[in-house]
Design a protein around this motif. Structure first.
Motif, short mmCIF file in Angstrom:
data_model
loop_
_atom_site.label_atom_id
_atom_site.label_comp_id
_atom_site.label_asym_id
_atom_site.label_seq_id
_atom_site.Cartn_x
_atom_site.Cartn_y
_atom_site.Cartn_z
N ALA A 1 -2.11 -0.96 15.40
CA ALA A 1 -1.61 -2.46 15.53
C ALA A 1 -1.01 -2.72 16.86
O ALA A 1 -1.21 -3.79 17.41
CB ALA A 1 -0.20 -2.56 14.46
N LYS A 2 -0.41 -1.68 17.66
CA LYS A 2 0.21 -2.01 19.05
C LYS A 2 -1.23 -2.26 19.88
O LYS A 2 -0.97 -2.90 20.92
CB LYS A 2 0.91 -0.71 19.38
CG LYS A 2 1.74 -0.93 20.72
CD LYS A 2 2.59 0.18 21.14
CE LYS A 2 3.21 -0.08 22.44
NZ LYS A 2 4.11 1.07 22.68
N ALA A 3 -2.18 -1.34 19.70
CA ALA A 3 -3.38 -1.84 20.45
C ALA A 3 -4.19 -2.99 20.06
O ALA A 3 -5.01 -3.26 20.94
CB ALA A 3 -4.39 -0.36 20.35
N GLY A 4 -3.71 -3.51 19.09
CA GLY A 4 -4.51 -4.84 18.85
C GLY A 4 -5.62 -4.64 18.05
O GLY A 4 -6.36 -5.51 17.89
N LEU A 5 -5.93 -3.40 17.25
CA LEU A 5 -6.88 -3.25 16.57
C LEU A 5 -6.81 -3.43 15.15
O LEU A 5 -7.77 -3.42 14.32
CB LEU A 5 -7.40 -1.57 16.78
CG LEU A 5 -7.83 -1.27 18.29
CD1 LEU A 5 -8.15 0.15 18.26
CD2 LEU A 5 -8.96 -2.16 18.62
N SER B 1 14.05 -5.56 -7.73
CA SER B 1 15.11 -4.44 -8.07
C SER B 1 15.45 -3.56 -6.99
O SER B 1 15.91 -2.45 -6.90
CB SER B 1 14.48 -3.57 -9.15
OG SER B 1 13.23 -3.03 -8.94
N GLY B 2 15.08 -4.27 -5.72
CA GLY B 2 15.39 -3.55 -4.63
C GLY B 2 14.07 -2.59 -3.81
O GLY B 2 14.23 -2.20 -2.73
N GLY B 3 12.96 -2.66 -4.70
CA GLY B 3 12.01 -1.99 -4.32
C GLY B 3 11.16 -3.04 -3.45
O GLY B 3 11.25 -4.10 -3.27
N GLY B 4 9.88 -2.58 -3.28
CA GLY B 4 8.91 -3.55 -2.34
C GLY B 4 7.66 -2.81 -2.49
O GLY B 4 7.64 -1.67 -2.58
N GLN B 5 6.70 -3.67 -1.94
CA GLN B 5 5.14 -3.38 -1.62
C GLN B 5 5.39 -2.83 -0.32
O GLN B 5 5.82 -3.15 0.75
CB GLN B 5 4.28 -4.45 -1.85
CG GLN B 5 4.40 -5.22 -3.25
CD GLN B 5 3.36 -6.17 -3.40
OE1 GLN B 5 2.81 -6.56 -2.05
NE2 GLN B 5 3.17 -6.72 -4.55
N GLN B 6 4.44 -1.65 -0.07
CA GLN B 6 4.01 -1.45 1.34
C GLN B 6 3.50 -2.28 2.10
O GLN B 6 2.65 -3.06 1.83
CB GLN B 6 3.23 -0.02 1.32
CG GLN B 6 3.99 1.26 0.53
CD GLN B 6 3.32 2.49 0.68
OE1 GLN B 6 2.44 2.65 1.63
NE2 GLN B 6 3.71 3.58 0.12
N ALA B 7 3.71 -2.39 3.45
CA ALA B 7 2.89 -3.13 4.45
C ALA B 7 1.54 -2.72 4.33
O ALA B 7 1.21 -1.47 3.98
CB ALA B 7 3.49 -2.69 5.96
N ARG B 8 0.71 -3.82 4.66
CA ARG B 8 -0.76 -3.41 4.48
C ARG B 8 -1.14 -3.59 6.01
O ARG B 8 -0.76 -4.52 6.81
CB ARG B 8 -1.43 -4.39 3.72
CG ARG B 8 -1.28 -3.84 2.29
CD ARG B 8 -2.06 -4.61 1.24
NE ARG B 8 -3.30 -4.10 1.25
CZ ARG B 8 -3.50 -2.88 0.46
NH1 ARG B 8 -2.63 -2.44 -0.34
NH2 ARG B 8 -4.73 -2.21 0.38
N TYR B 9 -2.17 -2.76 6.43
CA TYR B 9 -2.78 -2.97 7.74
C TYR B 9 -4.22 -3.47 7.66
O TYR B 9 -5.14 -2.88 7.12
CB TYR B 9 -2.57 -1.63 8.65
CG TYR B 9 -1.16 -1.28 8.81
CD1 TYR B 9 -0.43 -1.17 10.06
CD2 TYR B 9 -0.58 -0.70 8.05
CE1 TYR B 9 0.52 -1.05 10.31
CE2 TYR B 9 0.78 -0.08 8.20
CZ TYR B 9 1.26 -0.35 9.35
OH TYR B 9 2.40 0.17 9.65
N ARG B 10 -4.48 -4.53 8.31
CA ARG B 10 -6.04 -4.92 8.33
C ARG B 10 -6.56 -5.05 9.68
O ARG B 10 -5.90 -5.24 10.72
CB ARG B 10 -5.96 -6.33 7.63
CG ARG B 10 -5.80 -6.27 6.18
CD ARG B 10 -5.83 -7.92 5.77
NE ARG B 10 -5.52 -7.99 4.09
CZ ARG B 10 -4.38 -8.01 3.77
NH1 ARG B 10 -3.24 -7.88 4.50
NH2 ARG B 10 -4.03 -7.90 2.49
N ALA B 11 -7.82 -4.64 9.83
CA ALA B 11 -8.69 -4.70 10.95
C ALA B 11 -8.56 -6.05 11.63
O ALA B 11 -8.61 -6.97 11.00
CB ALA B 11 -10.21 -4.26 11.02
#
Length: 509
Positions: free
Chosen positions: A475-479, A490-500
């Motif tokens: 992500a930092k490299a822009g890829l 309830s305080g939980g959440g979905q994980q972050a998703r990374y896409r090209a």
């Protein structure tokens, strides 16, 4: 009764006195070394900076050489060129040009140096012989004093001791000067000594081979150590841009120490060579065939000397077992590390090929090797900057590259595919995070990538953390583009998703 024979007949021949020293003998000197040193200084002004603390003007045997040396120092202090033309002009201004031999002699000196990289060694020769001349002069003077009528031994002894103290102080002052170029203040050490240089292989975030630190490639026979090394050599020669998808910085000249099975090494390297490479290989690659004249633990300056003699900024040791007397002796390992660090101090980048310990029969096979799998004393690995371990069986087209010692962020493990016919290697696309992202329009979570890379449906914390760092780096490299997960009620959440990233997908397609 026979007369007792003297064991010093020369004393009888000289009236019982020791013979006078031969003051007519030519004092120790090496005009060729002086000429080579002055010629090197004319070719590169930076050479003067490297040797000026090694010498005094009076160290030159020929008075003309002393005059030329002092003129070179003056030009360098004024930040002017030191080539023969400018030097001629300076000596002409000082009315010294004809006295030193004229312009033809200066041009002769400029062509007298076999190697600019050997300048410090030439200076060492000049300095050593100058010290011998001083000792010779002092000894002759002492002998002559003892021959004078009414010589007082106490007075002579006192004068000799005074001369010894003065010589020791002079040598100490000169030694401090010689060593001063290795001493810098704390701020310069942090900001100017290369700690922030671009890596030779990899990126700043994930460095496989750092500038100024050795790279050790370890593995069993036949797993591709030489194949990887040859690709890195091609990169250092500017004939390849990357190895295993990591950039390689080009250098000037590589010295390859092919100490064992040099014909096999030649065949392996030939897989990568094309006719268009001839000029660069002739200019940029020197190969030493067979054993060295001495092991590096016995001659710690040999590695730096070889690099200087061949004007190499990179040296490849193939392999370490042939360079050291024994690898298991701690003292010899420390001596080898001394040789390694001396070369690095002279600006030489070092790559070493080395072997792993033999597996103990019946021992459990671990997925990730550790430093204790590297054969030999721990001091071999302690002095290395980066250690890459290639796991697999001899001849395997698919092996695993582990990064055991990391200058910055850890690389891999990488699943590597060798093309043995072409001498090429690549990261297995099926496990390349960039390739995986491209094939997943819906993106990846950290856990999903950890599952794919580890092959475990329930990846542990280490595998998950490694996957997280990988995705953050992309992500930092822009890829890749990171999309934060939605918070749950309830305080939980979905994980972050990374896409090209769209830019990256477009560039690939």
């Amino acid at each position: 009764m026979d007369e007792p024979r003297s064991n010093a007949p020369h004393l009888r021949e000289n009236g019982g006195h020791p013979p006078s020293p031969d003051i007519t003998a030519v004092p120790p000197h090496d005009v060729a070394a002086e000429a080579a040193l002055l010629g090197a200084c004319m070719h590169h002004p930076d050479v003067i900076d490297a040797v000026r603390h090694l010498l005094d003007g009076a160290d030159f045997y020929r008075p003309a050489h002393e005059s030329i040396w002092r003129a070179l120092l003056a030009l360098r202090s004024e930040d002017k060129p030191t080539d023969p033309i400018v030097l001629c002009d300076r000596l002409r201004e000082q009315d010294d040009l004809q006295r030193v031999g004229g312009a033809p002699y200066l041009h002769q000196l400029a062509g007298a140096t076999p190697s600019v990289g050997g300048a410090e060694h030439y200076a060492g020769i000049v300095r050593k012989l100058a010290d011998l001349r001083r000792l010779r002069t002092s000894s002759i003077r002492t002998v002559q004093r003892t021959m004078e009528p009414g010589a007082d031994p106490d007075l002579i002894r006192s004068e000799v001791e005074s001369e010894v103290r003065a010589e020791r102080e002079r040598a100490l002052a000169s030694g401090q000067g010689r060593l001063s170029r290795y001493i810098v203040d704390g701020w310069r050490f942090v900001t100017e000594t290369g700690a922030d240089k671009q890596p030779l292989w990899g990126t700043r975030a994930q460095t496989a081979w750092a500038s100024g630190e050795s790279l050790m490639i370890v593995g069993a026979p036949g797993v591709g150590k030489t194949t990887i090394a040859h690709q890195l050599i091609m990169g250092r020669l500017g004939l390849a841009n990357s190895v295993l998808d990591m950039p390689v910085a080009p250098g000037k000249r590589v010295l390859y120490l092919a100490m064992d099975r040099s014909q096999q090494i030649a065949r392996a390297l030939a897989r990568r060579i094309e006719p268009a490479h001839e000029a660069r290989l002739r200019e940029g690659l020197a190969v030493w065939q067979g054993p060295l004249p001495a092991t590096l633990d016995k001659e710690p300056d040999l590695l730096a000397d070889l690099a200087a003699a061949h004007q190499a900024d990179t040296i490849v040791i193939d392999s370490l077992k042939d360079a050291v007397s024994t690898l298991v002796d701690d003292a010899l390992a420390v001596a080898y590390n001394n040789a390694r660090q001396r070369a690095i101090r002279q600006g030489v980048e070092v790559m070493e090929l080395h072997h792993q310990r033999k597996a103990t029969e019946g021992a459990p096979r671990v997925q990730r090797p550790s430093l204790d799998r590297v054969y030999g004393s721990t001091w071999l690995t302690s002095g290395a900057g980066s250690i890459v371990f290639i796991g697999g069986e001899a001849g395997d087209p698919a092996v695993t590259l582990h990064h055991l010692k990391c200058p910055t962020g850890e690389i891999g493990p990488l699943q590597v595919l060798h093309d043995h016919e072409r001498g090429m290697s690549q990261v297995d696309p099926a496990l390349d995070p960039v390739a995986i992202l491209r094939q997943r329009p819906d993106g990846l979570t950290v856990r999903e990538l950890a599952t794919i890379q580890s092959g475990d449906s329930n990846p542990d914390r280490a595998a998950s953390e490694k996957a997280r760092r990988t995705l953050e780096r992309l992500a930092k490299a822009g890829l890749a583009i990171k999309a934060e997960g939605a918070a749950g009620g309830s305080g939980g959440g979905q994980q972050a998703r990374y896409r090209a990233s769209v830019r990256h997908i477009g560039a690939v397609s």
